[in-house]
Write an enzyme that holds these catalytic residues in place. Structure first.
Site, PDB file in Angstrom:
ATOM      1  CG  ASN A   1      -0.225  -0.152   2.513  1.00 50.30           C
ATOM      2  OD1 ASN A   1       0.650   0.649   2.842  1.00 50.30           O
ATOM      3  ND2 ASN A   1      -0.569  -1.182   3.289  1.00 50.30           N
TER       4      ASN A   1
ATOM      5  N   PRO B   1      -3.489 -12.248   9.463  1.00 50.81           N
ATOM      6  CG  PRO B   1      -1.504 -12.496  10.656  1.00 50.81           C
ATOM      7  CD  PRO B   1      -2.101 -12.708   9.297  1.00 50.81           C
TER       8      PRO B   1
END
Length: 400
Positions: A208, A304
């Protein structure tokens, strides 16, 4: 804020020396007295007259000035201040400091002083990233020298990257932190930062736009308040601060494992922009076009949830867990729901829509969401956001 304090200001020879004139003005406005020392190279960028006029004191420049030696020897000069500030701290000056060289007035004062020292590095990005400079930085940090900056940005040479001297207001804040109380002394704080990179194959990955700037600023602000910072960072663009316990990771699963290994801690701040998904069928070899026009089918799996994992630990949960919510729509509502869903104590919500320029930019606009409601903070530099958050953390831990 700095009333009655005396600062010995050593001005190095770099183009950033012009900013020191504003720093002197800010220090004096805050109530501090400033005794200026200039290296020979500093005189190529700012004049002793300008420095002296703003400081209200004569400039010291020569080691063997007999008049000054008679009135105030260099040993005494090195010890009458509450703080020694070196700005700009050039690569050359940092190298001489790290090696204990005393071949002019500035370096002799630095070697002779028993006063705390703060440096504000400034140099070309390649010089800053050079292994020699990083070794010298690590040596200085290990010696207990405080470090303000540098920042990333456009430089006088036309290049862009880390190495730009911190702005005068940021250095003033660092001076205030260096001279002020250390409310987080004895506390350990975990900070995660940067993006994660989730591999597709050995040469491609999902990521990102996070630069890691806000996480770095938070770690630095907590460090300046006396905390022992365990800094777990993905591959961000902004270099990690000195004086922290550094753990580098690449993927979300590595970051989760490193965060859990960093516990116990008194507080945890999860500022990293962790990828929500990873490629389940990542290839061990570089994927290539096969001429059919069909793209390879990528299978995704959820990563996670590190914030939720730590927030809901049955044992070893930090007393204060802080998360970030980077949103593009319904920012407050989504962040409030996220806080409840994750089980953390605070959420800092920010709008990262492209139009805001926040993701990867130098400013942030956040809303602090707690059990008591939402508190809007004005748009400000990421360093100021970090300082405000660090102080709030210190207040919260002191109240427990």
């Amino acid at each position: 804020m700095l009333a009655g304090k005396r600062i010995l200001l050593i001005i190095g020879g770099g183009i950033a020396a012009y900013k020191v004139l504003e720093l002197i003005r800010l220090c004096r406005k805050a109530g501090a007295a400033v005794t200026p020392v200039m290296t020979a190279a500093a005189g190529e960028f700012v004049t002793p007259l300008s420095v002296s006029a703003l400081a209200g004191e004569a400039v010291h420049a020569e080691l063997f000035d007999l008049t000054s030696e008679a009135e105030m020897g260099h040993i005494q000069l090195s010890r009458v201040a509450d703080l020694v500030v070196v700005a700009p701290a050039t690569a050359n000056l940092m190298a001489r400091m790290a090696q204990g060289i005393a071949d002019d007035l500035a370096t002799t004062l630095l070697l002779a002083t028993d006063t705390p020292v703060l440096i504000a590095p400034a140099m070309n990005v390649r010089m800053w990233e050079h292994p020699a400079t990083q070794r010298n930085l690590a040596t200085l940090a290990a010696d207990g020298i405080a470090i303000a900056g540098p920042e990333s940005g456009e430089m006088a040479c036309g290049e862009y990257g880390p190495g730009r001297m911190a702005e005068p207001a940021a250095i003033l804040a660092a001076i205030d932190a260096a001279l002020g109380p250390k409310p987080l002394a004895g506390k350990t704080v975990l900070v995660t930062s940067g993006p994660t990179h989730e591999p597709i194959d050995p040469v491609r990955y999902i990521a990102n736009r996070s630069s890691g700037a806000q996480g770095v600023a938070i770690a630095r602000a907590l460090r300046d308040l006396g905390a022992h910072v365990r800094f777990v960072t993905g591959p961000g663009e902004v270099p990690p601060p000195a004086g922290v316990e550094l753990v580098r990771v690449e993927t979300a699963r590595e970051m989760r494992d490193a965060a859990l290994a960093a516990l116990p801690a008194d507080a945890a701040v999860f500022a990293a922009a962790v990828a929500d998904w990873r490629v389940e069928n990542a290839s061990g070899s570089k994927m290539k076009k096969d001429g059919t026009g069909r793209a390879p089918a990528l299978e995704f799996a959820e990563n996670p949830d590190i914030l939720k994992t730590v927030s809901q630990l049955a044992e070893g949960r930090p007393p204060l867990v802080v998360g970030f919510a980077a949103e593009t729509d319904d920012v407050i509502a989504n962040a409030t729901a996220k806080r409840a869903r994750k089980g953390c104590d605070w959420i800092l919500a920010n709008d990262v829509s492209p139009a805001t320029g926040i993701m990867g930019g130098s400013e942030n606009a956040v809303t602090l969401i707690t059990a008591d409601g939402a508190e809007d903070w004005p748009r400000m530099g990421k360093d100021e956001v970090a300082r405000r958050l660090a102080l709030r953390i210190a207040q919260a831990l002191a109240a427990d």
